[in-house]
Scaffold this motif. Sequence first.
Motif, PDB file in Angstrom:
ATOM      1  N   ALA A 168       0.034   3.705  -8.090  1.00  0.00           N
ATOM      2  CA  ALA A 168       1.188   4.207  -7.345  1.00  0.00           C
ATOM      3  C   ALA A 168       1.714   3.195  -6.341  1.00  0.00           C
ATOM      4  O   ALA A 168       2.824   3.342  -5.845  1.00  0.00           O
ATOM      5  CB  ALA A 168       0.811   5.493  -6.616  1.00  0.00           C
ATOM      6  N   ASN A 169       0.912   2.162  -6.022  1.00  0.00           N
ATOM      7  CA  ASN A 169       1.305   1.238  -4.954  1.00  0.00           C
ATOM      8  C   ASN A 169       1.801  -0.101  -5.481  1.00  0.00           C
ATOM      9  O   ASN A 169       1.722  -1.109  -4.797  1.00  0.00           O
ATOM     10  CB  ASN A 169       0.140   1.010  -3.981  1.00  0.00           C
ATOM     11  CG  ASN A 169      -1.029   0.287  -4.630  1.00  0.00           C
ATOM     12  OD1 ASN A 169      -1.272   0.451  -5.825  1.00  0.00           O
ATOM     13  ND2 ASN A 169      -1.763  -0.506  -3.873  1.00  0.00           N
ATOM     14  N   GLY A 170       2.321  -0.116  -6.709  1.00  0.00           N
ATOM     15  CA  GLY A 170       2.885  -1.372  -7.187  1.00  0.00           C
ATOM     16  C   GLY A 170       2.962  -1.453  -8.685  1.00  0.00           C
ATOM     17  O   GLY A 170       2.592  -0.525  -9.408  1.00  0.00           O
ATOM     18  N   GLY A 353      10.486   4.744  -2.043  1.00  0.00           N
ATOM     19  CA  GLY A 353       9.236   5.342  -1.618  1.00  0.00           C
ATOM     20  C   GLY A 353       8.584   4.525  -0.519  1.00  0.00           C
ATOM     21  O   GLY A 353       8.927   3.357  -0.296  1.00  0.00           O
ATOM     22  N   SER A 354       7.650   5.134   0.176  1.00  0.00           N
ATOM     23  CA  SER A 354       6.853   4.452   1.196  1.00  0.00           C
ATOM     24  C   SER A 354       5.431   4.978   1.100  1.00  0.00           C
ATOM     25  O   SER A 354       5.196   6.168   1.287  1.00  0.00           O
ATOM     26  CB  SER A 354       7.428   4.711   2.590  1.00  0.00           C
ATOM     27  OG  SER A 354       6.583   4.162   3.591  1.00  0.00           O
ATOM     28  N   LEU A 369      -3.782  -4.307   3.074  1.00  0.00           N
ATOM     29  CA  LEU A 369      -2.468  -3.702   3.255  1.00  0.00           C
ATOM     30  C   LEU A 369      -2.599  -2.379   3.995  1.00  0.00           C
ATOM     31  O   LEU A 369      -3.542  -1.624   3.759  1.00  0.00           O
ATOM     32  CB  LEU A 369      -1.806  -3.453   1.896  1.00  0.00           C
ATOM     33  CG  LEU A 369      -1.562  -4.678   1.008  1.00  0.00           C
ATOM     34  CD1 LEU A 369      -1.097  -4.242  -0.378  1.00  0.00           C
ATOM     35  CD2 LEU A 369      -0.536  -5.608   1.649  1.00  0.00           C
ATOM     36  N   SER A 370      -1.648  -2.097   4.868  1.00  0.00           N
ATOM     37  CA  SER A 370      -1.641  -0.801   5.546  1.00  0.00           C
ATOM     38  C   SER A 370      -0.542   0.102   5.005  1.00  0.00           C
ATOM     39  O   SER A 370      -0.623   1.320   5.131  1.00  0.00           O
ATOM     40  CB  SER A 370      -1.452  -0.986   7.055  1.00  0.00           C
ATOM     41  OG  SER A 370      -0.222  -1.638   7.325  1.00  0.00           O
ATOM     42  N   GLN A 371       0.489  -0.484   4.402  1.00  0.00           N
ATOM     43  CA  GLN A 371       1.594   0.293   3.846  1.00  0.00           C
ATOM     44  C   GLN A 371       2.446  -0.625   2.969  1.00  0.00           C
ATOM     45  O   GLN A 371       2.383  -1.848   3.079  1.00  0.00           O
ATOM     46  CB  GLN A 371       2.439   0.915   4.957  1.00  0.00           C
ATOM     47  CG  GLN A 371       2.667   0.031   6.175  1.00  0.00           C
ATOM     48  CD  GLN A 371       3.754  -1.008   5.997  1.00  0.00           C
ATOM     49  OE1 GLN A 371       4.800  -0.704   5.464  1.00  0.00           O
ATOM     50  NE2 GLN A 371       3.513  -2.221   6.457  1.00  0.00           N
ATOM     51  N   ILE A 372       3.220   0.007   2.075  1.00  0.00           N
ATOM     52  CA  ILE A 372       4.140  -0.751   1.218  1.00  0.00           C
ATOM     53  C   ILE A 372       5.424   0.063   1.034  1.00  0.00           C
ATOM     54  O   ILE A 372       5.401   1.295   1.038  1.00  0.00           O
ATOM     55  CB  ILE A 372       3.514  -1.083  -0.169  1.00  0.00           C
ATOM     56  CG1 ILE A 372       3.159   0.209  -0.946  1.00  0.00           C
ATOM     57  CG2 ILE A 372       2.298  -1.968  -0.038  1.00  0.00           C
ATOM     58  CD1 ILE A 372       4.045   0.518  -2.102  1.00  0.00           C
TER      59      ILE A 372
END
Length: 398
Positions: A168-170, A353-354, A369-372
């Motif tokens: 989900a993060n990339g 999205g965030s 990473l803390s957020q994308i």
Amino acid sequence: MPAPLTPAAIEALRARTPGAYSTTHFNHAGASLPSTGTLEAIHAHLMREATMGPMEAGVAARTQTESVRELAAQMFNAQPAEIALTTGNSQGWGTAFAALGAWSPGDRILVGRHEWGGNLAVMRLTAQRAGASIETIPSDDSGAVDPAALTAMLDERVRLIALTWLPANGGLINPAAAIGQVARRHSIPYFLDAAQAVGQLPVDVVELGCDVLTGPVRKALRGPRGTGLLYVRSSFVERLTPAFADTFSAPLDTQGEPILRTDAARLELSEGSMALRCGVANALQEALDIGLENIRARIDDVAQTLRAQLMELSGVTVLDQGRERSGLVSFNVAGYESHAVQRALAEQGISIGSNGVAYTPLDTNARGLSQIARASVSYLTTDAEISRLLDAVRGLIR
């Protein structure tokens, strides 16, 4: 074989998508824009319920609602009896996991580094109670889960291999079929979270070698929220005992004894929205009519274009890993939290999205990473929409 997606075909699809003209949507990985046909299918059934009565309308629409299993089976190279209908990815995955039964001290669960946070929550609560362990399969130099490293971890205590196919993060795509080959060679149950893959990539459960595969309908399939698909390999069904059953999943015999169904629907309950299932049937048929190979080719082309142009912007860091990539494009903008980027773009009518650590904690923590920020594309995405997004990001940088 469906015809390739031409510019004229894409414009025709957009013309049947109301949201395409009211928003610039780059959050298809969250939920995509439904077609007019899907909306009409839902509305038509609601009118049946209003005029006939909900139970009577359900009987009248049974052919349509039950066609979902056949359409999903066609999409997955499965059998209709291997398909259960759910309210979404998390519910389907969690129901199948709970049906594995009791765990024991020393049992091991092996997961990819990109495992969805919701799945990890379910597994960790169970492991903590039972004294089982959850261990992360190493990734290769591209960031993808490494099948050779998985093989080296195996012993008789491994009770489950779990993989999120498209994180989900990339944009990374994990080698799901190669992991399946390892699982099959060693006869270890294999759960595949295909939340971002279903409707974006061709899905062949035979090639993938999975015992369980889950996916929602609201993402790339462009169906209604609150619906999902659960595949269970026919030879694996008998190994699953649902934690909860009703007269659909375990109908009573003449002696009043519950008899568990022998198909995947033993993990399904009787209650559900028939109107939404009518929408699901339409969404699946539309995806099959377009062709999953065509959808994959178009999304890949659009995502590569967006990714390359974002990489050219000073102050933007593109975070996608993997040799093969999906339609999810992750990035950060210098000086901005991802939520701030999301809010700033939303003010201009652009949806992205965030994601924070909770979405994919093992991977985000491993990568520091803390957020994308996440811009996810569809086969509906146009060059004009990409230009609009890029101009908005440039405005933030200035």
